[in-house]
Design a protein around this motif. Structure first.
Motif, PDB file in Angstrom:
ATOM      1  N   GLN A   1      -3.756   3.515 -12.561  1.00 21.81           N
ATOM      2  CA  GLN A   1      -3.381   2.121 -12.365  1.00 21.81           C
ATOM      3  C   GLN A   1      -2.964   1.855 -10.917  1.00 21.81           C
ATOM      4  N   SER A   2      -2.196   2.763 -10.348  1.00 30.60           N
ATOM      5  CA  SER A   2      -1.771   2.600  -8.959  1.00 30.60           C
ATOM      6  C   SER A   2      -2.960   2.669  -8.013  1.00 30.60           C
ATOM      7  N   ARG A   3      -3.885   3.567  -8.302  1.00 29.05           N
ATOM      8  CA  ARG A   3      -5.075   3.693  -7.456  1.00 29.05           C
ATOM      9  C   ARG A   3      -5.926   2.434  -7.520  1.00 29.05           C
TER      10      ARG A   3
ATOM     11  N   GLU B   1       2.895   5.922  -2.855  1.00 33.21           N
ATOM     12  CA  GLU B   1       4.029   6.724  -3.328  1.00 33.21           C
ATOM     13  C   GLU B   1       4.021   6.813  -4.849  1.00 33.21           C
ATOM     14  N   SER B   2       3.610   5.730  -5.522  1.00 29.60           N
ATOM     15  CA  SER B   2       3.509   5.767  -6.977  1.00 29.60           C
ATOM     16  C   SER B   2       2.445   6.765  -7.424  1.00 29.60           C
ATOM     17  N   MET B   3       1.320   6.805  -6.708  1.00 32.55           N
ATOM     18  CA  MET B   3       0.282   7.789  -7.011  1.00 32.55           C
ATOM     19  C   MET B   3       0.811   9.203  -6.852  1.00 32.55           C
TER      20      MET B   3
ATOM     21  N   LYS C   1       0.825  -1.204   0.000  1.00 31.21           N
ATOM     22  CA  LYS C   1       0.000   0.000   0.000  1.00 31.21           C
ATOM     23  C   LYS C   1       0.864   1.261   0.000  1.00 31.21           C
TER      24      LYS C   1
ATOM     25  N   ALA D   1      -4.919  -0.618  -8.278  1.00 26.84           N
ATOM     26  CA  ALA D   1      -4.192  -1.699  -7.596  1.00 26.84           C
ATOM     27  C   ALA D   1      -4.302  -1.550  -6.084  1.00 26.84           C
ATOM     28  N   LEU D   2      -4.278  -0.324  -5.609  1.00 32.13           N
ATOM     29  CA  LEU D   2      -4.419  -0.083  -4.170  1.00 32.13           C
ATOM     30  C   LEU D   2      -5.792  -0.512  -3.679  1.00 32.13           C
TER      31      LEU D   2
ATOM     32  N   HIS E   1      -0.709   6.087 -15.226  1.00 30.85           N
ATOM     33  CA  HIS E   1       0.020   5.442 -14.124  1.00 30.85           C
ATOM     34  C   HIS E   1      -0.665   5.714 -12.781  1.00 30.85           C
ATOM     35  N   TYR E   2      -1.133   6.931 -12.630  1.00 33.68           N
ATOM     36  CA  TYR E   2      -1.831   7.318 -11.402  1.00 33.68           C
ATOM     37  C   TYR E   2      -3.073   6.454 -11.200  1.00 33.68           C
TER      38      TYR E   2
ATOM     39  N   LEU F   1       2.291   1.744  -3.530  1.00 35.10           N
ATOM     40  CA  LEU F   1       1.295   2.234  -4.479  1.00 35.10           C
ATOM     41  C   LEU F   1       0.910   3.684  -4.196  1.00 35.10           C
TER      42      LEU F   1
END
Length: 211
Positions: free
Chosen positions: A107-109, A66-68, A61, A111-112, A104-105, A64
């Motif tokens: 996708q990360s959301r 941090e990726s966001m 979490k 996945a979270l 990317h934002y 993800l």
């Protein structure tokens, strides 16, 4: 009190040969030690499995989130850079990060969300989604002004309308990361607390076997 098993009276250990008594004693010792070993290992494995699952979930979490945040910052920078361009070539050069980072934002959301969220985490993501929606209109306006090479107007939209929303979204993401750190600390405290009775379980069979 000298009864035997054959006539229904309980056996008196004093009537049992010393070898048999030693055998019974060693058997009890082995049973106690084996039970303690097996029970302790099972409890320890369960505790470690719970700890590992918690660590993996919280770490995923955090990564993800941090990726966001990184994608959000990159997208904001791309939007700002488009607004600073004074020709078509410069604008086109900024189109790729402007389009890719929101993907990317998202996708990360997604996945979270698939990892499973607490009520507090769901509330934070709902707030972030609302801020994202509010930023769409001024973002398109800033890009539109940039394509017309109205750099001053685009810069004003970025600084007065988009940046405040992005800062709020980043604050919410930081809250999400802090929730994971808090969950990790609580998990470690819980594991340490469960280790104390486990230690008792491991050491108790020793005195019993000696007795």
């Amino acid at each position: 009190r000298r009864g035997h098993l054959e006539n229904g009276h309980p056996m008196n250990l004093r009537n049992v040969r010393i070898g048999a008594r030693l055998g019974i004693g060693f058997a009890l010792v082995l049973v106690l030690l084996t039970a303690g070993l097996i029970g302790g290992n099972l409890a320890r494995e369960r505790s470690m499995r719970h700890l590992n699952e918690g660590l993996q979930g919280a770490t995923a979490k955090v990564a993800l989130a941090e990726s966001m945040k990184g994608a959000l910052l990159e997208a904001a920078m791309a939007t700002r850079n488009i607004g600073l361009q004074a020709d078509v070539a410069g604008t086109q050069a900024q189109e790729a990060p402007f389009k890719d980072q929101p993907k990317h934002y998202a996708q990360s959301r997604e996945a979270l969300m698939e990892l499973g969220l607490t009520d507090a985490e769901k509330e934070i993501l709902a707030t972030i989604a609302r801020l994202d929606q509010e930023s769409e209109k001024p973002k398109m306006e800033a890009v539109g002004q940039s394509l017309l090479f109205n750099t001053e107007v685009a810069a004003k939209v970025n600084t007065t309308r988009i940046d405040p929303l992005h800062r709020q979204a980043i604050d919410q993401i930081n809250k999400l990361v802090e929730l994971q750190h808090t969950a990790l600390r609580e998990l470690l405290d819980e594991t340490a607390a469960s280790a104390r009775p486990l230690g008792t379980l491991l050491y108790l069979p020793g005195p019993l076997a000696l007795a």
